[in-house]
Design a protein around this motif. Structure first.
Motif, mmCIF file in Angstrom:
data_model
loop_
_atom_site.group_PDB
_atom_site.id
_atom_site.type_symbol
_atom_site.label_atom_id
_atom_site.label_comp_id
_atom_site.label_asym_id
_atom_site.label_seq_id
_atom_site.Cartn_x
_atom_site.Cartn_y
_atom_site.Cartn_z
ATOM 1 N N TYR A 174 0.922 -1.071 -0.026
ATOM 2 C CA TYR A 174 -0.060 -0.064 0.025
ATOM 3 C C TYR A 174 0.988 1.135 -0.035
ATOM 4 C CZ TYR A 174 -3.071 3.578 1.399
ATOM 5 O OH TYR A 174 -3.961 4.783 1.497
ATOM 6 N N ASN A 175 1.887 1.153 0.961
ATOM 7 C CA ASN A 175 2.639 2.576 0.939
ATOM 8 C C ASN A 175 3.542 2.863 -0.329
ATOM 9 O OD1 ASN A 175 1.850 3.438 3.743
ATOM 10 N ND2 ASN A 175 3.315 2.034 4.691
ATOM 11 N N THR A 176 3.861 1.791 -1.147
ATOM 12 C CA THR A 176 4.611 1.992 -2.036
ATOM 13 C C THR A 176 3.823 2.043 -3.380
ATOM 14 O OG1 THR A 176 4.918 -0.579 -2.625
ATOM 15 C CG2 THR A 176 6.770 0.856 -1.418
ATOM 16 N N GLY A 177 2.507 2.163 -3.103
ATOM 17 C CA GLY A 177 1.394 2.380 -4.410
ATOM 18 C C GLY A 177 1.301 1.440 -5.332
ATOM 19 N N HIS A 178 1.886 0.146 -4.689
ATOM 20 C CA HIS A 178 1.815 -1.196 -5.647
ATOM 21 C C HIS A 178 -0.166 -1.755 -5.755
ATOM 22 C CE1 HIS A 178 6.038 -1.663 -5.198
ATOM 23 N NE2 HIS A 178 5.968 -1.610 -6.420
ATOM 24 N N THR A 179 -0.662 -1.101 -4.676
ATOM 25 C CA THR A 179 -2.038 -1.555 -4.570
ATOM 26 C C THR A 179 -2.988 -0.483 -3.804
ATOM 27 O OG1 THR A 179 -3.639 -3.542 -4.017
ATOM 28 C CG2 THR A 179 -1.780 -2.729 -2.699
ATOM 29 N N ASP A 180 -4.207 -0.704 -3.888
ATOM 30 C CA ASP A 180 -5.035 0.404 -3.348
ATOM 31 C C ASP A 180 -5.442 -0.303 -1.888
ATOM 32 O OD1 ASP A 180 -6.689 -1.812 -3.414
ATOM 33 O OD2 ASP A 180 -8.228 -0.920 -4.837
ATOM 34 N N PHE A 181 -6.207 0.534 -1.084
ATOM 35 C CA PHE A 181 -6.330 0.396 0.231
ATOM 36 C C PHE A 181 -7.067 -1.382 0.480
ATOM 37 C CE2 PHE A 181 -8.259 1.275 4.466
ATOM 38 C CZ PHE A 181 -6.963 1.740 5.016
#
Length: 134
Positions: free
Chosen positions: A27-34
Motif C-alpha cells: 500500500y505505501n509503495t503504491g503497488h495496490t489500493d487500500f
C-alpha cells in the motif's frame, strides 16, 4: 521445540505480522489500493478473535479486546473506516513489531541456549521495542 499451544500462537502471530508488513509495504509503495489493508484488517480481526480464546496472558487478552473493538467499530461504520485510514495504518504498523516478539518467544522455547540463540533473543527484544515505540 515442541508444538504446544504457545508455539502455535507464536507461529500464527509471526505469519499474520509478516502478511501485515507485506500489505503495508504494497500500500505505501503504491503497488495496490487500500483493499489489501482492508483484507489484512480482516485477517488481524480473525487472528485476534481466535487467539483471544487460546491465550491465558492478561496483557494479550486486553490487547485483543481493544483491537477487536476498534476493527469491529470501524467495520460497522464504513464512513468512519475511510476517515480512520491513518489510525488503521498506524495500528497495523505497530502490529509489524510483533514479528520480533514472536521470534523472541520462539527462541525462548529453544532447548539449547547457544550464544546465537541468546544474541537472537536480545536483538529481537531491541527490534520489538524500537518498532513498537516508533
Amino acid at each position: 521445540m515442541t508444538l504446544d499451544i504457545d508455539t502455535i500462537q507464536n507461529i500464527n502471530t509471526l505469519i499474520v505480522s509478516i502478511f501485515t508488513m507485506y500489505a503495508l509495504y504494497e500500500y505505501n509503495t503504491g503497488h495496490t489500493d487500500f483493499s489489501i489493508v482492508e483484507t489484512n484488517t480482516n485477517l488481524v480481526l480473525a487472528h485476534c478473535t481466535i487467539d483471544l480464546f487460546l491465550t491465558k496472558k492478561t496483557d494479550i487478552i486486553i490487547h485483543h479486546i481493544f483491537t477487536i473493538g476498534f476493527i469491529t467499530y470501524t467495520m460497522l461504520h464504513p464512513e468512519l473506516y475511510i476517515q480512520a485510514r491513518k489510525e488503521i495504518l498506524t495500528t497495523l504498523q505497530v502490529e509489524v513489531s510483533s514479528i520480533f516478539l514472536a521470534i523472541y518467544m520462539l527462541l525462548r522455547g529453544a532447548k539449547e541456549k547457544t550464544p546465537l540463540v541468546i544474541c537472537g533473543q536480545q536483538l529481537c527484544q531491541i527490534f520489538f521495542i524500537t518498532l513498537f515505540i516508533y
